[in-house]
Every structure is written in C-alpha cells, then in structure tokens.
Design an enzyme around this catalytic site. Structure first.
Site, PDB file in Angstrom:
ATOM      1  N   GLY A   1      -0.289   4.367  -0.259  1.00 12.54           N
ATOM      2  CA  GLY A   1      -1.164   5.521  -0.039  1.00 12.54           C
ATOM      3  C   GLY A   1      -0.561   6.451   1.002  1.00 12.54           C
ATOM      4  O   GLY A   1       0.663   6.530   1.150  1.00 12.54           O
TER       5      GLY A   1
ATOM      6  N   ASP B   1       1.707  -1.394  -4.665  1.00 15.71           N
ATOM      7  CA  ASP B   1       0.325  -0.908  -4.700  1.00 15.71           C
ATOM      8  C   ASP B   1      -0.326  -1.423  -5.976  1.00 15.71           C
ATOM      9  O   ASP B   1       0.363  -1.768  -6.936  1.00 15.71           O
ATOM     10  CB  ASP B   1       0.278   0.629  -4.652  1.00 15.71           C
ATOM     11  CG  ASP B   1      -1.054   1.153  -4.121  1.00 15.71           C
ATOM     12  OD1 ASP B   1      -1.085   1.670  -2.977  1.00 15.71           O
ATOM     13  OD2 ASP B   1      -2.078   1.039  -4.848  1.00 15.71           O
TER      14      ASP B   1
ATOM     15  N   ARG C   1      -0.292   9.767  20.921  1.00 14.04           N
ATOM     16  CA  ARG C   1      -1.335  10.811  20.978  1.00 14.04           C
ATOM     17  C   ARG C   1      -1.522  11.268  22.426  1.00 14.04           C
ATOM     18  O   ARG C   1      -1.585  12.462  22.708  1.00 14.04           O
ATOM     19  CB  ARG C   1      -2.659  10.258  20.420  1.00 14.04           C
ATOM     20  CG  ARG C   1      -2.637  10.178  18.911  1.00 14.04           C
ATOM     21  CD  ARG C   1      -3.952   9.696  18.332  1.00 14.04           C
ATOM     22  NE  ARG C   1      -3.910   9.805  16.874  1.00 14.04           N
ATOM     23  CZ  ARG C   1      -4.462   8.936  16.032  1.00 14.04           C
ATOM     24  NH1 ARG C   1      -5.124   7.895  16.498  1.00 14.04           N
ATOM     25  NH2 ARG C   1      -4.374   9.120  14.736  1.00 14.04           N
TER      26      ARG C   1
ATOM     27  N   HIS D   1      -7.591  -1.088  19.184  1.00 10.12           N
ATOM     28  CA  HIS D   1      -7.382   0.209  18.557  1.00 10.12           C
ATOM     29  C   HIS D   1      -8.749   0.718  18.127  1.00 10.12           C
ATOM     30  O   HIS D   1      -9.217   0.430  17.048  1.00 10.12           O
ATOM     31  CB  HIS D   1      -6.461   0.029  17.351  1.00 10.12           C
ATOM     32  CG  HIS D   1      -6.130   1.312  16.675  1.00 10.12           C
ATOM     33  ND1 HIS D   1      -5.686   2.415  17.349  1.00 10.12           N
ATOM     34  CD2 HIS D   1      -6.143   1.648  15.372  1.00 10.12           C
ATOM     35  CE1 HIS D   1      -5.461   3.377  16.474  1.00 10.12           C
ATOM     36  NE2 HIS D   1      -5.736   2.943  15.274  1.00 10.12           N
TER      37      HIS D   1
ATOM     38  N   GLY E   1       0.864  -1.185   0.000  1.00 14.74           N
ATOM     39  CA  GLY E   1       0.000   0.000   0.000  1.00 14.74           C
ATOM     40  C   GLY E   1       0.897   1.231   0.000  1.00 14.74           C
ATOM     41  O   GLY E   1       1.690   1.436   0.921  1.00 14.74           O
TER      42      GLY E   1
ATOM     43  N   ARG F   1     -19.732  -0.643   8.493  1.00 14.26           N
ATOM     44  CA  ARG F   1     -18.462  -1.142   9.020  1.00 14.26           C
ATOM     45  C   ARG F   1     -18.213  -2.562   8.521  1.00 14.26           C
ATOM     46  O   ARG F   1     -17.097  -2.957   8.247  1.00 14.26           O
ATOM     47  CB  ARG F   1     -18.496  -1.114  10.549  1.00 14.26           C
ATOM     48  CG  ARG F   1     -17.167  -1.378  11.191  1.00 14.26           C
ATOM     49  CD  ARG F   1     -17.279  -1.323  12.696  1.00 14.26           C
ATOM     50  NE  ARG F   1     -18.316  -2.198  13.199  1.00 14.26           N
ATOM     51  CZ  ARG F   1     -18.179  -3.517  13.330  1.00 14.26           C
ATOM     52  NH1 ARG F   1     -17.060  -4.081  13.000  1.00 14.26           N
ATOM     53  NH2 ARG F   1     -19.169  -4.242  13.777  1.00 14.26           N
TER      54      ARG F   1
END
Ligand code: APR
Length: 308
Positions: A11, A33, A151, A175, A9, A88
């Site tokens: 991105g 990708d 965070r 998570h 990936g 979801r």
C-alpha cells in the site's frame, strides 16, 4: 544484488519503502500483498523508473508469501487504517490477525530474517510479531521513534529557518499520544534548542510532534502518512543491512531497562548487522521517566486485549 528485502503490504507505506530502498540501491525488493495484481503492477512501475532514477536492484511483486524465501530483512507494513464507525479495538484485532498471519509466514519462509514492523498500533504489533515468530528480540524491532523524531526535527528546522539535517532530536515512548519528546536532547549542530527557542515554542513544537500523525490524517481525509514513515523505515533498514550502527530511537524489547519489562517501546538503540545491538539507557529526569513508564503501562493493558 546479494541482499533481499521483503516488504509485506504494498500500500502507501509499503510501496514508498520499496521506492526509497530501490533509489538507495540497498537490496532487491519483493512486495507481498493480498490484492491480486497490485504489488506486481507497482513493482513493474518502479522497475521502469530504474533507468532514470539509476538503480540496479530488482523490484518484484507477489501475492504469495513463499516468494519472501531468502529475505535478509522483512518490513511489515500490512494493516488496515481505521474507518468511520470502527473502534480502536476492531482495528487492533484486525491488524493483530494480519500481523499474526504474516509472522507465521515469515517464520516459515524467512526464518533467519530481521524484521522491522511498521503496522499500527506499532508497539503492540511489534510485540505480537516477536511472539508469533519466536525470533530473538534483537531480530524484531518497530519503526516509530525515527519518524516521531524526524517530525520534531522538521518542526525545529522550520521554526529556526536552519537546515533540516543540522537538527538532531530524541523522542521516546510509545508511538501515539503517550510519546515523550525530549527537548533536552534536541540540538541544532550541537547547540541545545533551549538556547535557541523560547520555552513556550518548544512546548508547542513538542505537542505538534505528539499529534504529528493525526495532523496528516486530518488533512488527507482518508489514509495516513506514508512518505516520512517510509523514509524512517528505510533509515533503519539501511543501518541493519549495511551494519551502520546508527543510534536511533526505535521500538525495542525491554528486559528491565528504564524499569520496564517484557514490552516493546520506543527507546534509543544501536542498529547494526545484528539488529538491535544495544538499548541505550539515558539518565532521564523524573517526569520524563514517569511519562515513559506511563506509556509502557498503557501498552501492557492493550496487549491484554489481544491475549498477552
Ligand atoms: N498480507 C499482505 N498484505 C495485506 C494483508 C495481508 N494479510 N492484509 C492487508 N494487506 C495490504 C492491503 O491490501 C494494503 O495494500 O496492506 C496494505 C496496506 O496499505 P494501505 O491501506 O495503503 O495502508 P498504509 O498507509 O500503507 O499503512 C499501512 O502502516 O503506518 C501504518 O497505520 C498504518 O497500519 C498501517 C500500515
């Protein structure tokens, strides 16, 4: 370089991982990708930043999984973010397909690699990667806890006006909304935050951490966070590649620790050359333990939805 990392990936998260990996000169990086030309273009762009950012590792892009051959470590970032109108479950099934096909290719082309999963829903996708590759549990882990705790650390540092690096924090659990920030184990230069921040503010900071990803999604309007997720991932990669033995929260396979079995969930673990070398069992307070177990229970249910 004699170390090779494959990033699946290319991105937002994948390309940022490649950038941080290169800037730390950690390994040669190959990004894979499905979009034709995109990983190659980003790799070329990153390569051209090398003389200024002073790195010597190679960064390449490809649309073929066979190019991950020989990778010591694979970082799985491919996956779709939720779009309007999508449930979801839709996202769960689509990402499970993407992670499943990547896992089969990792097994085929990089059978000795260690794997860090970043694709969401994280703890579920990490379990799926573990099952499809058939790799031993120590070689598959998921990135979440470092992100959640970085965070928390940033919010504590902002609250107190102290250096970010002086704040240490521990966040356990899945998570997502069921994560379990542990203020008890959060310190500033060794001083428990309970001695520095009033209780109601600690509660507010814990809540902000719990919904930290959502806050960014709301601001960005499309896509989700990528700088901090990528930085957290590279921190884990570094500990494995350089055998640093960092003690970090990450999604690890449990075999009875904390009364939880056969599931991936965020716990403190030591990461080194053998991947997840040890899961640390903290003495949790009743509520902390039941929150962690609730988090695990929720994921057991979600795993059933993809056939486990
Ligand atoms: N193989 C390789 N790449 C794929 C595949 C696949 N089978 N399917 C999709 N991709 C690629 C997409 O083409 C895209 O470039 O994965 C990339 C995902 O990039 P972004 O859409 O920018 O998403 P990003 O923000 O990087 O997040 C990726 O990480 O944090 C999680 O929730 C996030 O699950 C998401 C993942």
């Amino acid at each position: 370089m004699d170390r090779k990392v494959a990033v699946i990936g290319a991105g937002n998260v994948g390309a940022s991982v490649a950038q941080y990996m290169a800037e730390a000169n950690l390994a040669d990086v190959v990004m894979v990708d499905i979009i034709e030309g995109m990983p190659q273009g980003k790799a070329l762009d990153l390569t051209q930043a090398g003389p200024i950012r002073k790195y010597n590792c190679s960064v390449t892009g490809t649309n073929k999984y066979k190019d991950i051959k020989g990778a010591d470590l694979v970082i799985m970032t491919a996956g779709l973010p939720r779009k309007p109108g999508m449930s979801r479950e839709d996202l769960l099934n689509m990402n499970a397909d993407i992670v499943g096909s990547a896992a089969a290719n990792i097994k085929k082309y990089a059978p000795r690699a260690y794997v860090i999963v970043v694709s969401n829903p994280l703890d579920i996708m990490t379990y799926h990667m573990f099952k499809v590759t058939g790799f031993p549990a120590n070689r598959v882990c998921g990135q979440a806890g470092i992100l959640d705790s970085t965070r928390f650390r940033a919010f504590v540092a902002m609250e107190l006006g102290v250096a970010m690096a002086d704040v240490q924090a521990m966040v356990l659990g899945g998570h997502g909304d069921t994560m379990v920030p542990l203020p008890r184990y959060t310190t500033v230069a060794g001083i428990p935050i309970k001695e520095l921040i009033p209780n109601d503010r600690i509660k507010a900071i814990s809540e902000r951490t719990r919904f930290g990803g959502g806050e960014i999604v709301k601001l960005l309007k499309k896509g989700s966070a990528y700088y901090a997720p990528a930085a957290a991932t590279v921190e884990m990669a570094r500990s494995i590649l350089l055998d640093e033995k960092r003690l970090v929260p990450c999604s690890a396979y449990l075999t009875g620790q904390y009364g939880i079995k056969d599931i991936y969930i965020g716990v403190p673990a030591v990461l080194g050359a053998k991947g997840v070398e040890k899961v640390i069992q903290l003495k949790l307070a009743k509520k902390e333990l039941s929150d962690l177990q609730k988090s695990a229970q929720k994921y057991k249910g979600v795993l059933k939805e993809i056939g486990y």
